[in-house]
Enzyme design. Structure first.
Site, PDB file in Angstrom:
ATOM      1  N   TYR A 440       0.835  -1.218   0.000  1.00 34.48           N
ATOM      2  CA  TYR A 440       0.000   0.000   0.000  1.00 34.48           C
ATOM      3  C   TYR A 440       0.855   1.247   0.000  1.00 34.48           C
ATOM      4  CZ  TYR A 440      -0.111  -0.328   5.272  1.00 34.48           C
ATOM      5  OH  TYR A 440       0.168  -0.420   6.601  1.00 34.48           O
ATOM      6  N   GLU A 441       0.173   2.380  -0.113  1.00 28.15           N
ATOM      7  CA  GLU A 441       0.864   3.673  -0.275  1.00 28.15           C
ATOM      8  C   GLU A 441       1.715   3.691  -1.536  1.00 28.15           C
ATOM      9  OE1 GLU A 441       0.496   6.494   0.704  1.00 28.15           O
ATOM     10  OE2 GLU A 441      -1.003   5.780   2.109  1.00 28.15           O
ATOM     11  N   GLY A 442       1.257   3.029  -2.566  1.00 25.52           N
ATOM     12  CA  GLY A 442       2.053   2.868  -3.779  1.00 25.52           C
ATOM     13  C   GLY A 442       2.923   1.638  -3.614  1.00 25.52           C
TER      14      GLY A 442
END
Ligand SMILES: Cc1cc2nc3c(=O)[nH]c(=O)nc-3n(C[C@H](O)[C@H](O)[C@H](O)COP(=O)(O)OP(=O)(O)OC[C@H]3O[C@@H](n4cnc5c(N)ncnc54)[C@H](O)[C@@H]3O)c2cc1C
Length: 596
Positions: A440-442
């Site tokens: 997550y978060e890229g």
């Protein structure tokens, strides 16, 4: 049950001895963070983490969150009381501005405390973590009214925050977002759409939940540049600040997932919910980037935090578990067998995890100090240089610390043999919890592309040039005998980074796939160099303390040994990464898709 001891002394060593935090006293909030105040804060945080949050980690994993038929979501047993203690202890606002109820202390302290929270209980730590990201977005992009409405309550921990980007058909490619915002005559917007995977989207810890939502206004351009950011509270407010009607936003379901069970990952339905614009229309991605950068650093810290707690348990187990005899003869002949810590292969694992953890913590603290300069310095040039550093290091910290952090939880689990696979020891939970931080978060592949494709060329390569210059200067100034074992290998690794950068500059413009194929190698090469720089600075401080007879000689000597291990056994991997980059994309891209 797994053990956890917060690394208070290590953080103090980094602040006082490695980075000499007193040099930052000209920045707002730093003079108030004397070593006594810092010690008291870290000590109290350690108590909260060790005594309250760590014991709830397994409870959260086993119970998970529950969505009830009426859409309410309840958190695991003990989370509400723990969150109350967190909020009442003022932890949400340690670094938040005093005018909104925070303590105004350096953000660096919050980052250090957050590592401890995540080690103790990652699923719990995400509730305040997302709130701190939303607080940062309001501080930078909110109107005075929005700041007055939201910041005091969020800083007090009465309201929490979320970040709503992802939709079923898009996570990485946010330009595809379909959620809509229709402007109303009173200046508000009606928000409609479905967001998925929203961490802390619904729960029972706070009176209100403040959703920050990316959506597209009517007539806005397609793609990422047409997006705007909105605040959509769960409960609408009255003018006197009390809570009013329920907004048209609800949790449709919560995801069954691999780890962080104690954190509610929600499908959020926006059915014409009332929202207000944050910043300007079609500039939402800029505002969201504030949150995302904070969040990416915070996720990098999650990698470190899980690596740390997994290491502590593996080290304790290795001293306790009796199997086999030391290769050079029994070390404990009076016992049935030697503890497994006598075996070099077990040592190799423990050394490689601690050599990562201690340097990664230094890298996080160093970058957090730069973040304080970027946000608090009165000197424009210093602010810009610190901002460059942050921009460059954010994808490295996110990508490298979470890739390696996860790998380290697996290594630590291996120390337990088959017992590592059994739930009661807690090691398999660390593995499961750590895994999401790479995604997550890229996802980490995207962090690598951000580094190579955006951060390197930005402003004519200014940030990278400054980073290289700083390391070259350090190596030049520290060529004495005491530092040679550390700066010598760092100079070689730095040479690899320069060669890799040059190769990408020469090849990638004509063949972008070369950059794409080498990006992850480049990110890890960069990370190793940055960690090597940190080990030099740690060794320098440890040498200084040993020479002055100041402090704990056993701990400082251990630092020097661990530094040697890093330079002998870990940093040479830069050569492999360089070879991977220079191989280019040909063999990676040659097979047709149908051959897979
Ligand atoms: C537990 C959990 C919590 C989450 N919390 C939140 C939250 O609070 N808020 C929120 O908005 N989202 C949240 N997310 C969503 C998360 O941020 C996304 O899942 C993530 O950004 C990846 O998007 P995706 O899943 O759609 O993968 P995709 O975008 O489909 O990507 C799939 C794979 O393809 C790769 N890829 C995609 N595009 C490219 C490209 N151009 N070049 C190279 N490789 C590419 C990616 O690296 C990835 O490996 C959460 C997810 C989970 C599982």
């Amino acid at each position: 049950m797994p053990i956890y001891k917060a690394p208070v002394e290590d953080v103090q060593f980094l602040l006082a001895d490695v980075f000499q935090v007193g040099r930052y006293d000209n920045l707002p909030g730093f003079a108030d963070a004397s070593s006594d105040v810092t010690a008291a804060i870290l000590g109290e945080a350690a108590k909260l983490c060790e005594q309250v949050l760590a014991p709830l980690n397994r409870v959260g994993d086993v119970e998970g969150c529950t969505r009830h038929d009426d859409g309410r979501v309840t958190t695991p047993t003990g989370f509400r009381e723990a969150f109350r203690q967190y909020a009442e202890g003022g932890w949400m606002g340690v670094s938040a501005p005093a005018e909104f109820g925070g303590q105004g202390l350096p953000a660096t302290l919050t980052v250090a405390v957050n590592e401890m929270l995540v080690s103790a209980n990652m699923a719990f730590a995400m509730y305040p973590g997302l709130t701190q990201g939303a607080i940062a977005a309001f501080i930078q992009h909110g109107t005075p009214e929005q700041k007055a409405t939201y910041l005091p309550k969020m800083i007090e921990g009465r309201w929490t925050g979320t970040m709503n980007l992802t939709e079923p058909h898009c996570g990485t490619d946010l330009g595809l977002i379909r959620s809509k915002a229709v402007k109303q005559s009173d200046g508000s917007y009606r928000i409609s759409g479905t967001k998925i995977f929203i961490s802390a989207g619904e729960h029972d810890l706070a009176e209100n939940i403040v959703h920050l939502v990316l959506a597209r206004t009517e007539g806005a351009s397609a793609g990422i540049r047409g997006l705007s950011l909105f605040v959509v509270p769960k409960f609408l407010g009255h003018a006197d600040g009390s809570l009013g009607a329920r907004n048209a936003v609800s949790c449709g379901s919560i995801e069954e997932k691999m780890g962080i069970h104690g954190n509610a990952t929600c499908v959020m339905n926006y059915d014409g919910a009332t929202g207000w614009l944050i910043g300007e229309e079609q500039r939402g991605i800029n505002a969201m980037f504030t949150m995302m950068n904070e969040a990416r650093l915070a996720v990098g810290v999650q990698g470190l935090a899980l690596s740390e707690v997994a290491y502590q348990n593996a080290a304790a187990y290795a001293k306790d578990r009796l199997q086999g005899r030391a290769l050079a003869g029994a070390k404990f002949p009076d016992r049935a067998a030697d503890p497994i810590i006598v075996h070099p292969d077990v040592r190799r694992v423990l050394m490689s995890i601690r050599a990562f953890n201690e340097a990664a913590r230094a890298l996080v603290v160093w970058t957090a100090l730069r973040s304080d300069v970027a946000h608090r310095s009165g000197d424009g040039e210093a602010r810009a240089a610190a901002d460059d550093h942050m921009g460059l290091l954010t994808p490295v910290i996110k990508g490298v610390l979470t890739d390696q952090g996860f790998a380290n939880t697996v290594l630590a689990q291996q120390i337990y043999g088959g017992h590592g696979y059994i739930a009661e020891h807690g090691m398999e939970q660390f593995v499961r919890d750590a895994r999401i931080a790479m995604m997550y978060e890229g996802a980490n592949g995207i962090q690598a592309l951000d580094l190579v494709g955006r951060k390197l060329p930005k402003d004519g390569g200014r940030a990278l040039q400054a980073f290289l210059k700083e390391l070259q200067g350090y190596i030049k100034e520290h060529g004495d005998d005491a530092m040679k074992p550390y700066v010598g290998p760092l100079a070689v690794a730095l040479g690899h980074l320069q060669q890799a950068t040059m190769w990408l500059m020469q090849n990638a413009p004509a063949k972008p796939d070369d950059a794409g194929a080498g990006a992850t190698d480049y990110m890890h090469l960069f990370g190793l160099v940055a960690l090597g720089h940190m080990w030099c600075r740690i060794a320098e401080a440890a040498n200084g303390k040993l020479a002055a007879g100041d402090g704990d000689a056993v701990r400082m000597t251990a630092k020097l040994v661990t530094a040697r291990f890093f330079f002998e056994r870990m940093l040479p991997a830069t050569a492999t990464h360089l070879a991977g980059i220079q191989a280019g994309a040909a063999s990676t891209m040659e097979l047709p898709a149908e051959a897979f």
